[in-house]
Design a protein around this motif. Structure first.
Motif, short mmCIF file in Angstrom:
data_model
loop_
_atom_site.label_atom_id
_atom_site.label_comp_id
_atom_site.label_asym_id
_atom_site.label_seq_id
_atom_site.Cartn_x
_atom_site.Cartn_y
_atom_site.Cartn_z
N GLN A 118 0.83 -1.18 0.00
CA GLN A 118 0.00 0.00 0.00
C GLN A 118 0.88 1.24 0.00
OE1 GLN A 118 -3.16 -0.09 -0.45
NE2 GLN A 118 -3.37 -2.30 -0.27
N ASN A 119 0.20 2.36 -0.07
CA ASN A 119 0.90 3.63 0.01
C ASN A 119 1.67 3.70 1.32
OD1 ASN A 119 1.75 6.29 0.05
ND2 ASN A 119 -0.19 7.08 -0.75
N LEU A 122 0.02 5.18 4.30
CA LEU A 122 -1.09 4.48 4.94
C LEU A 122 -0.56 3.51 5.98
CD1 LEU A 122 -3.42 3.68 1.90
CD2 LEU A 122 -3.68 5.51 3.58
N TRP A 155 -13.36 3.87 7.83
CA TRP A 155 -12.06 3.37 7.38
C TRP A 155 -12.23 2.10 6.56
CZ3 TRP A 155 -8.18 4.02 12.05
CH2 TRP A 155 -7.91 5.39 12.20
N GLY A 229 -10.83 6.89 -4.85
CA GLY A 229 -10.43 7.90 -3.87
C GLY A 229 -11.29 9.13 -3.89
N LYS A 232 -12.97 11.15 -0.70
CA LYS A 232 -12.18 10.76 0.47
C LYS A 232 -12.84 9.64 1.27
CE LYS A 232 -9.14 13.94 -0.38
NZ LYS A 232 -7.78 13.60 -0.86
N PRO A 235 -9.03 5.29 0.44
CA PRO A 235 -7.79 5.65 -0.27
C PRO A 235 -7.83 5.15 -1.71
CG PRO A 235 -7.33 4.68 1.89
CD PRO A 235 -8.79 4.48 1.63
N THR A 270 -7.05 5.93 7.39
CA THR A 270 -7.15 6.95 6.35
C THR A 270 -6.71 8.29 6.91
OG1 THR A 270 -9.02 5.77 5.40
CG2 THR A 270 -8.69 8.04 4.69
#
Length: 302
Positions: A118-119, A122, A155, A229, A232, A235, A270
């Motif tokens: 993942q990012n 995050l 979330w 995304g 918001k 993600p 998030t």
């Protein structure tokens, strides 16, 4: 008749006494023969044994068979006890095997969670699925993480493959996850590689349909579906599944998450969007000094 019986009794008593006396003499002689320690008597005893014992084999057959039956019974008892012991050990092995399989499956789920990339911004909290509260009209599960772990409503949750749902209800120690298959679930998605925006709507099936597609002609079965995304809500770029076409010719999403074996879920933290507290940060207004305004006013008196 009385005389005959009395005569038989008078003759029978001496005969019995004579027979008993002879039997006693024979027994005493046998005892003496077997107790005398002499080479001649030893040879005599051996000869008697060799002559008499073989002729009595038939008399020992029942005794031999009874002894063999007793030995067989003892052997059968030992075999039965060993069989029961093996059965108990086999039952223990089955329970251990079941425990090993469960540990192997849990290990595989955890490894799948660790493989998901993942990012870097995050972070996540891994929770265990406690119960499945799914029904024909509602699809949700409970996790063993809650407010004390920092969980918040909205979330996203994932398994080792893709998006599962979102947090919809947080307690102190538990939280509820509404699955993507629930009828109240609506998430914005992006269809790759065309980049089409759409909305995934749950319908209590494992292949929910997509709605509000900008250009349906650019969508093909097998296209990859990820979160957009937008708004918001989730993600961006979280794997959701692949496009498939149902029997009704309607495009649906075959979800990547394994809903049949939800044991561990990853709750993505998030990042909160920055909140604007004043209008000055929304609309830039040049501040003009009041002194300059007064200087620019014309002199009406003159």
């Amino acid at each position: 008749m009385a005389r005959d019986n009395r005569g038989q009794e008078e003759y029978g008593r001496p005969v019995r006494r004579i027979l008993i006396g002879l039997l006693v003499l024979v027994l005493m002689a046998t005892f003496v023969v077997w107790r005398v320690d002499n080479p001649r008597m030893e040879r005599f005893r051996s000869a008697i044994v060799d002559r008499v014992v073989p002729s009595f084999d038939w008399a020992f057959v029942p005794v031999t068979r009874v002894s063999r039956m007793f030995e067989d019974f003892q052997s059968y008892t030992r075999i039965y006890e060993q069989n029961q012991e093996l059965r108990r050990e086999l039952q223990q092995m089955k329970s251990w095997r079941e425990a090993a399989l469960q540990l192997e499956q849990e290990n595989a789920r955890l490894l799948d969670l660790n493989k998901v990339r993942q990012n870097a911004q995050l972070t996540y909290v891994t929770g265990v699925v406690l119960t499945d509260n799914g029904s024909p009209f509602r699809r949700s599960v409970l996790l063993n993480v809650g407010a004390r772990d920092g969980i918040q409503d909205g979330w996203a949750t994932m398994d080792g493959l893709g998006l599962v749902g979102r947090i919809a209800g947080v307690g102190d120690k538990t939280s509820r996850v509404i699955l993507l298959t629930d009828t109240s679930s609506r998430i914005p998605i992006t269809i790759q590689p065309s980049g089409q925006k759409a909305l995934l709507a749950g319908d209590n099936t494992l292949a929910p349909p997509i709605d509000i597609v900008e250009s349906i002609e650019d969508v093909r079965p097998g296209d990859r579906v990820v979160t957009s995304g937008d708004g918001k809500v989730f993600p961006a770029d979280i794997l959701v599944g692949q496009i498939t076409q149902g029997p009704d010719r309607r495009f649906r999403v075959r979800l990547a998450a394994d809903y049949g074996r939800l044991e561990f879920l990853r709750v993505l933290r998030t990042p909160q969007s920055e909140q604007i507290q004043s209008t000055g940060r929304l609309i830039a207004v040049d501040e003009i000094p009041l002194t300059s305004i007064s200087e620019e006013e014309p002199d009406t008196d003159g």
